[in-house]
Design an enzyme around this catalytic site. Structure first.
Site, short mmCIF file in Angstrom:
data_model
loop_
_atom_site.label_atom_id
_atom_site.label_comp_id
_atom_site.label_asym_id
_atom_site.label_seq_id
_atom_site.Cartn_x
_atom_site.Cartn_y
_atom_site.Cartn_z
N VAL A 132 52.23 -53.06 37.73
CA VAL A 132 53.39 -53.73 38.32
C VAL A 132 54.29 -54.31 37.22
O VAL A 132 53.83 -55.07 36.38
CB VAL A 132 52.96 -54.88 39.26
CG1 VAL A 132 54.18 -55.52 39.90
CG2 VAL A 132 52.02 -54.36 40.34
N GLU A 190 59.16 -41.69 37.20
CA GLU A 190 57.89 -41.12 37.67
C GLU A 190 57.93 -39.60 37.53
O GLU A 190 59.01 -39.01 37.46
CB GLU A 190 57.68 -41.48 39.14
CG GLU A 190 57.51 -42.97 39.40
CD GLU A 190 56.35 -43.53 38.61
OE1 GLU A 190 55.20 -43.14 38.82
OE2 GLU A 190 56.60 -44.40 37.75
N LYS A 205 54.28 -51.18 44.18
CA LYS A 205 54.12 -52.40 43.38
C LYS A 205 54.20 -53.65 44.27
O LYS A 205 53.44 -54.61 44.10
CB LYS A 205 55.21 -52.45 42.31
CG LYS A 205 55.06 -51.33 41.26
CD LYS A 205 56.31 -51.17 40.44
CE LYS A 205 56.15 -50.10 39.37
NZ LYS A 205 57.42 -49.70 38.76
N GLY A 302 58.50 -47.85 30.12
CA GLY A 302 58.58 -47.45 28.72
C GLY A 302 57.21 -47.49 28.09
O GLY A 302 56.32 -48.22 28.55
N1 HSE Z 1 58.93 -45.29 37.07
C1 HSE Z 1 58.55 -46.65 36.91
C2 HSE Z 1 59.81 -47.49 36.78
C3 HSE Z 1 57.68 -46.80 35.70
O1 HSE Z 1 60.88 -46.94 36.51
O2 HSE Z 1 59.75 -48.69 36.98
C4 HSE Z 1 57.02 -48.14 35.58
O3 HSE Z 1 56.15 -48.38 36.64
#
Ligand code: HSE
Length: 437
Positions: A132, A190, A205, A302
């Site tokens: 999260v 993702e 999350k 990141g």
């Molecule tokens: N794809 C997710 C984001 C990565 O952009 O927040 C981190 O969980």
């Protein structure tokens, strides 16, 4: 004391970042953990692929099952993503007595109840800080730092990719697809980027945050999820004119009837700190009854930002490897036998304010018709703005309402749509004041 041996599953963006952080800060980390931490094994789909990290000294394999069953490995770090193979491997690691660290929000949101129960029985830990808000230690803050509070609500910008897209569209007038491609190149998005733009990642999350805030089982399937793909420049500009920012927000709130659990684009007053969280940054605002409002801010995605949370979890696990399982911090903050069955509310029952954009004929009585429909449904207007279109005798009417219940708004919108003078769909975006009281 002998170093702790870690087996890594996945050597992509976060896996590579984790190796780099553990190697670069090895000395500092050992001083904190009280012993060295070394990655002894790592599994990747293709061990010959170029990496962002050095892998000398690590036993590489394309067989993750070998890592989760290796007797030398004490902590398995799952960074492969997805929730099928990851679930199998995590359950196998637990069955083999390994502690688990994971950054996998889909896995925890969908299978956390099963995984924590297996871990509980086996006396091992499953740590998931990196699942999260990337590098922000929000799990630790809520689960431990706010343990004296009754949490009333929390609201967060918890998808870095979505926030990056909204910010670039607003500030640089860039188009949606090109910003998304950049987010993918930077390793924020993702594997399936619809998870980012349609709110699924944020809902994973938020599900986790709601469970640790309120002591309820994980219930991802009950989260209301709406993405950012329908947000237009026009609404971003009107929101700005009215003193708001549009953010993709996860909101969970305890009410007398149950718990709200919802992810959607949201207008937030520009004067709130969280309304000014831009780019890939995340922020979570938590309201506790004792502490009041607290705000947690940092990089939400990141390689090294996420690795920061993964490594913190490894250190935490390394410190308590030998403690009595009964004295550890519970996975969902509350003791497993004390989880509550308070219901998650359907979206119809939530309470919020609204921004409405209505295109209608510019003639006598139109506004009166619209406002009387709102009044009939017990919806009070906070502010209003009318813009002439000029050429086709239509006007854009922007209405900001006070708080109401979503089903009243649905009812009113149905009647407003049915008016002959209303042209096309009414745009409706929820609005949260997020004030301290
Ligand atoms: N794809 C997710 C984001 C990565 O952009 O927040 C981190 O969980």
């Amino acid at each position: 004391m002998k170093p702790v041996k870690v087996g890594l599953l996945g050597l992509g963006t976060v896996g590579g970042g984790t190796v780099n952080v553990l190697q670069r800060n090895a000395e500092e980390i050992a001083r904190r953990a009280g012993r060295g931490i070394i990655i002894s094994h790592a599994a990747a789909r293709d061990i010959n692929k170029p990496r962002i990290c050095r892998t000398d000294g690590i036993e590489l394999t394309e067989n993750p099952n070998g890592v989760v069953t290796d007797p030398d490995v004490s902590i398995v770090v799952e960074l492969i993503g997805g929730d099928t193979l990851a679930r199998e491997l995590v359950l196998k690691a637990i069955a083999n007595g390994k502690h688990v660290v994971t950054a996998n929000k889909a896995l925890i949101a969908k299978h956390g109840n099963e995984i924590f129960s297996a871990a509980q029985k086996k006396g091992v830990m499953v740590a998931f800080e990196a699942a999260v808000a990337g590098g922000i230690p929000i799990i630790k803050a809520i689960r431990e730092g706010l343990a004296g509070n009754k949490i009333e609500w929390l609201a967060g910008i918890i998808n870095g990719t979505g926030n990056f897209i909204l910010t670039e569209m607003r500030d640089k007038q860039r188009d949606f697809d090109s910003v998304l491609s950049e987010a993918q190149r930077l390793g924020y998005a993702e594997a399936d980027p619809t998870f980012d733009v349609e709110g699924i990642d944020a809902a994973h999350k938020l599900t986790i945050l709601a469970s640790i805030a309120f002591g309820i089982p994980l219930q991802f399937e009950k989260a209301y999820t709406e993405g950012i793909s329908k947000i237009t420049r026009e609404d971003v500009d009107y929101a700005t004119e009215l003193g708001y920012s549009i953010k993709h927000l996860g909101v969970t709130r305890r009410t007398e009837k149950g718990i709200e659990l919802r992810v959607h684009p949201t207008l937030i007053p520009k004067r709130r700190l969280i309304a000014n969280v831009d780019g890939v940054m995340n922020a979570v605002l938590v309201k506790g009854d004792a502490v009041g409002s607290t705000l947690y801010y940092g990089a939400g995605a990141g390689a090294e930002a996420t690795a920061s949370a993964v490594v913190a979890d490894i250190v935490d696990v390394a410190r308590v490897l030998t403690t009595d399982p009964g004295n550890r911090v519970p996975h969902l903050a509350f003791q497993p036998e004390s989880l509550s069955n308070v219901p998650i509310l359907p979206i119809d029952e939530i309470e919020t304010s609204y921004y409405l954009r209505i295109t209608a004929s510019d003639e006598t009585g139109v506004l009166a018709n619209i406002t009387s429909i709102l009044a009939d449904n017990d919806i009070s207007i906070d502010s209003m703005l009318q813009k002439e279109h000029g050429k086709d005798n239509t006007a854009t009417i922007i209405i900001v309402t006070h708080t109401t219940i979503e089903k009243y708004m649905n009812n009113a919108l149905e009647k407003i749509h049915a008016l002959d003078v209303v042209d096309g769909d009414v745009v409706r975006i929820r609005l949260e004041h997020l004030d301290a009281d």
